[in-house]
Write an enzyme that holds these catalytic residues in place. Structure first.
Site, PDB file in Angstrom:
ATOM      1  N   TRP A  91       0.470  14.108  -7.171  1.00 43.40           N
ATOM      2  CA  TRP A  91      -0.219  14.837  -6.102  1.00 43.40           C
ATOM      3  C   TRP A  91       0.726  14.863  -4.890  1.00 43.40           C
ATOM      4  O   TRP A  91       1.616  14.021  -4.767  1.00 43.40           O
ATOM      5  CB  TRP A  91      -1.548  14.167  -5.746  1.00 43.40           C
ATOM      6  CG  TRP A  91      -1.456  12.737  -5.273  1.00 43.40           C
ATOM      7  CD1 TRP A  91      -1.587  11.616  -6.041  1.00 43.40           C
ATOM      8  CD2 TRP A  91      -1.209  12.269  -3.926  1.00 43.40           C
ATOM      9  NE1 TRP A  91      -1.413  10.483  -5.278  1.00 43.40           N
ATOM     10  CE2 TRP A  91      -1.197  10.848  -3.975  1.00 43.40           C
ATOM     11  CE3 TRP A  91      -0.997  12.888  -2.703  1.00 43.40           C
ATOM     12  CZ2 TRP A  91      -0.986  10.065  -2.838  1.00 43.40           C
ATOM     13  CZ3 TRP A  91      -0.777  12.098  -1.574  1.00 43.40           C
ATOM     14  CH2 TRP A  91      -0.776  10.714  -1.653  1.00 43.40           C
ATOM     15  N   GLU A 134       1.784   2.304   6.494  1.00 43.31           N
ATOM     16  CA  GLU A 134       2.461   3.133   5.490  1.00 43.31           C
ATOM     17  C   GLU A 134       3.699   3.809   6.080  1.00 43.31           C
ATOM     18  O   GLU A 134       4.711   3.961   5.407  1.00 43.31           O
ATOM     19  CB  GLU A 134       1.505   4.216   4.959  1.00 43.31           C
ATOM     20  CG  GLU A 134       0.317   3.699   4.162  1.00 43.31           C
ATOM     21  CD  GLU A 134       0.666   3.255   2.745  1.00 43.31           C
ATOM     22  OE1 GLU A 134       1.817   3.455   2.318  1.00 43.31           O
ATOM     23  OE2 GLU A 134      -0.218   2.695   2.082  1.00 43.31           O
ATOM     24  N   GLU A 172       5.534   6.313  -2.344  1.00 42.88           N
ATOM     25  CA  GLU A 172       4.864   5.748  -1.165  1.00 42.88           C
ATOM     26  C   GLU A 172       4.943   6.679   0.045  1.00 42.88           C
ATOM     27  O   GLU A 172       4.032   6.707   0.868  1.00 42.88           O
ATOM     28  CB  GLU A 172       5.505   4.400  -0.801  1.00 42.88           C
ATOM     29  CG  GLU A 172       5.129   3.258  -1.717  1.00 42.88           C
ATOM     30  CD  GLU A 172       3.726   2.722  -1.440  1.00 42.88           C
ATOM     31  OE1 GLU A 172       3.194   2.967  -0.345  1.00 42.88           O
ATOM     32  OE2 GLU A 172       3.161   2.079  -2.334  1.00 42.88           O
ATOM     33  N   HIS A 175       1.982   8.615   1.154  1.00 39.27           N
ATOM     34  CA  HIS A 175       0.785   7.979   1.714  1.00 39.27           C
ATOM     35  C   HIS A 175       0.705   8.143   3.226  1.00 39.27           C
ATOM     36  O   HIS A 175      -0.299   8.605   3.773  1.00 39.27           O
ATOM     37  CB  HIS A 175       0.739   6.487   1.352  1.00 39.27           C
ATOM     38  CG  HIS A 175       0.742   6.235  -0.129  1.00 39.27           C
ATOM     39  ND1 HIS A 175       0.881   4.983  -0.674  1.00 39.27           N
ATOM     40  CD2 HIS A 175       0.625   7.081  -1.177  1.00 39.27           C
ATOM     41  CE1 HIS A 175       0.839   5.068  -1.996  1.00 39.27           C
ATOM     42  NE2 HIS A 175       0.700   6.335  -2.324  1.00 39.27           N
ATOM     43  N   GLU A 225       0.885  -4.866  -2.850  1.00 34.35           N
ATOM     44  CA  GLU A 225       0.348  -3.656  -3.488  1.00 34.35           C
ATOM     45  C   GLU A 225      -1.137  -3.846  -3.769  1.00 34.35           C
ATOM     46  O   GLU A 225      -1.934  -2.925  -3.603  1.00 34.35           O
ATOM     47  CB  GLU A 225       1.098  -3.331  -4.785  1.00 34.35           C
ATOM     48  CG  GLU A 225       2.545  -2.921  -4.582  1.00 34.35           C
ATOM     49  CD  GLU A 225       2.732  -1.563  -3.912  1.00 34.35           C
ATOM     50  OE1 GLU A 225       1.753  -0.849  -3.640  1.00 34.35           O
ATOM     51  OE2 GLU A 225       3.888  -1.213  -3.636  1.00 34.35           O
ATOM     52  N   THR A 228      -2.982  -3.451  -0.428  1.00 30.44           N
ATOM     53  CA  THR A 228      -3.168  -2.062   0.014  1.00 30.44           C
ATOM     54  C   THR A 228      -4.150  -1.340  -0.902  1.00 30.44           C
ATOM     55  O   THR A 228      -4.919  -0.492  -0.437  1.00 30.44           O
ATOM     56  CB  THR A 228      -1.825  -1.297   0.068  1.00 30.44           C
ATOM     57  OG1 THR A 228      -1.093  -1.548  -1.129  1.00 30.44           O
ATOM     58  CG2 THR A 228      -0.987  -1.705   1.259  1.00 30.44           C
ATOM     59  N   ASP A 257      -2.641   4.998  -6.442  1.00 26.79           N
ATOM     60  CA  ASP A 257      -1.174   4.804  -6.478  1.00 26.79           C
ATOM     61  C   ASP A 257      -0.833   3.326  -6.311  1.00 26.79           C
ATOM     62  O   ASP A 257       0.025   2.780  -7.005  1.00 26.79           O
ATOM     63  CB  ASP A 257      -0.507   5.538  -5.299  1.00 26.79           C
ATOM     64  CG  ASP A 257      -0.089   6.959  -5.648  1.00 26.79           C
ATOM     65  OD1 ASP A 257      -0.474   7.450  -6.718  1.00 26.79           O
ATOM     66  OD2 ASP A 257       0.624   7.564  -4.814  1.00 26.79           O
ATOM     67  N   GLU A 258      -1.502   2.694  -5.329  1.00 26.04           N
ATOM     68  CA  GLU A 258      -1.205   1.284  -5.035  1.00 26.04           C
ATOM     69  C   GLU A 258      -1.505   0.433  -6.265  1.00 26.04           C
ATOM     70  O   GLU A 258      -0.761  -0.498  -6.589  1.00 26.04           O
ATOM     71  CB  GLU A 258      -2.028   0.770  -3.840  1.00 26.04           C
ATOM     72  CG  GLU A 258      -1.957   1.619  -2.577  1.00 26.04           C
ATOM     73  CD  GLU A 258      -0.603   1.628  -1.892  1.00 26.04           C
ATOM     74  OE1 GLU A 258       0.394   1.209  -2.500  1.00 26.04           O
ATOM     75  OE2 GLU A 258      -0.543   2.079  -0.724  1.00 26.04           O
ATOM     76  N   HIS A 261       1.280   0.732  -8.699  1.00 27.29           N
ATOM     77  CA  HIS A 261       2.429  -0.067  -8.244  1.00 27.29           C
ATOM     78  C   HIS A 261       2.180  -1.565  -8.448  1.00 27.29           C
ATOM     79  O   HIS A 261       3.085  -2.312  -8.821  1.00 27.29           O
ATOM     80  CB  HIS A 261       2.719   0.208  -6.762  1.00 27.29           C
ATOM     81  CG  HIS A 261       3.131   1.629  -6.494  1.00 27.29           C
ATOM     82  ND1 HIS A 261       3.061   2.209  -5.252  1.00 27.29           N
ATOM     83  CD2 HIS A 261       3.596   2.592  -7.328  1.00 27.29           C
ATOM     84  CE1 HIS A 261       3.489   3.469  -5.324  1.00 27.29           C
ATOM     85  NE2 HIS A 261       3.813   3.719  -6.574  1.00 27.29           N
TER      86      HIS A 261
HETATM   87 FE   LIG Z   1       2.118   0.406  -1.944  1.00 26.98          FE
HETATM   88 FE   LIG Z   2       1.179   2.893   0.204  1.00 33.05          FE
END
Ligand SMILES: [Fe+2]
Ligand SMILES: [Fe+2]
Length: 392
Positions: A91, A134, A172, A175, A225, A228, A257-258, A261
């Site tokens: 995205w 971020e 990242e 974000h 990670e 977040t 996403d976090e 990760h």
């Molecule tokens: Fe992250």
């Molecule tokens: Fe992030």
């Protein structure tokens, strides 16, 4: 004036005059989670953002252990790089924002602004704090590139570790970009103050006390990670409660996403526990003794000397990120790495194992006691929301 003293063999100590302790207005999660030795100096000098003044330790990993990471190159390619998403399948911030090249742009912005009116100021303080965290991404890429054996030696190195770090950074980067543009469009925040805070924060950097050791570094990133993931998940939940489903989707997408990760970093540490259980256990205990410092703990807006404490207090009160979350993350990692059952050889590692496996309940008890003693907290102005006051 800072005085730098170099201590043999690889420890340097920066001495700075102490700053009067202004105190935190309430006992917040920061009291429990800050690195105890990491005192902060804030200075009013224009080019002098807050900075770390604890003992700075470098290259603490025995040099021969670098080989472990060289030997894991192929493993990382097959097990870690698979957690990256191809750019074409990722995205992008624009997917969640009004399209400035479309005829409906003004209308969409108007709708976004209407929805954002339903959301209280304290929520914006949390969302802005998360966005600023971020946006200090250059600091985090730098941090990863301090780690011996896995750093990107050229800036375009073809090792699996370097490929991961660059692609992780690139993921990242979306974000902060998305949250920044979204917050700009709401009209609810003071963008110039936010931008100043970002500039100060990147200028401050951070020392998570990972000592160039990838053991410490990947434990730190595993924790962060997850942290977040938790906090963006909570801002998503709150946005939904305020009826803003689009904002909930934005925060939820970032949280996902976090999580991905987190999966990658915890897998690296799991592998280290397999190869070197004693060394990894000692590293985990070391990080937890020093306490995991938050990436944006040096934030400053040119006005508030205790900005991070104030932001953290609001995040704690709203349940966006709390001391309980800190203990929960630690417990999650203990279970994730199966540490209660792991066999270690040395007495020292066994002590470290006891320490990390019993730490979460102890943190919870301390925090409950602190919360019990906490007084009614004051309201303070935040420059980020045009100096409107928010309860801590
Ligand atoms: Fe992250
Ligand atoms: Fe992030």
């Amino acid at each position: 004036m800072a005085l730098r003293v170099t201590l043999p063999p690889k420890i340097s100590l920066v001495l700075t005059p102490p700053k009067p302790n202004l105190g935190s207005p309430r006992v917040s999660m920061t009291s429990a989670i800050r690195a105890s030795a990491a005192k902060i100096e804030t200075s009013k000098k224009p080019f002098c953002p807050p900075r770390e003044v604890h003992v700075q330790v470098t290259h603490s990993m025995p040099p021969q252990k670098v080989e472990i990471f060289r030997a894991l190159e192929d493993w990382a390619e097959n097990n870690i790089l698979v957690h990256l998403k191809p750019v074409e399948k990722c995205w992008q911030p624009q997917d969640f924002l009004p399209d400035p090249s479309s005829d409906g742009f003004y209308e969409e912005v108007q709708e976004l602004r209407e929805r954002s009116k339903e959301i209280p100021d304290d929520y914006y303080v949390c969302l802005v704090g998360d966005m600023i965290t971020e946006e200090a991404l250059p600091t985090y890429q730098t941090m990863l590139n301090t780690l011996d054996g896995v750093r990107d030696e050229t800036g375009a190195s073809l090792t699996s570790w370097a490929i991961w770090t660059r692609a992780w950074t690139a993921e990242e980067n979306r974000h902060g970009d998305l949250l920044n543009k979204y917050l700009y469009l709401t009209g609810r925040v003071n963008m110039k103050q936010i931008e100043k805070t970002i500039q100060y924060l990147i200028g401050s950097g951070m020392d998570p006390r990972t000592e160039n050791s990838p053991y410490l570094g990947f434990i730190y990133t595993s924790f962060q990670e997850r942290a977040t993931f938790v906090s963006h998940g909570n801002t998503a939940r709150h946005a939904k409660e305020y009826g803003d489903l689009k904002l909930a989707q934005i925060c939820g997408t970032i949280a996902a996403d976090e999580k991905r990760h987190e999966t990658a970093y915890t897998k690296i540490v799991e592998k280290l526990f397999e190869i070197d259980p004693d060394g990894t256990m000692l590293a985990f205990a070391d990080m937890m003794k020093k306490k995991i410092s938050m990436p944006a703990h040096l934030m400053y807006d040119g006005h508030d000397d205790n900005l991070f404490e104030h932001f953290s207090a609001v995040a704690q009160r709203l349940g966006v990120y709390t001391a309980k979350d800190y203990a929960d993350i630690l417990e999650f990692l203990v279970v994730r790495w199966n540490l209660e059952k792991l066999s270690v050889l040395s007495g020292e590692a066994s002590q470290a194992q006891d320490f990390v496996c019993t730490l979460a309940p102890r943190i919870r008890r301390l925090e409950e006691r602190a919360q019990g003693k906490a007084k009614q907290s004051p309201r303070i102005p935040f420059s980020w929301i045009n100096y409107r006051e928010v309860q801590l």
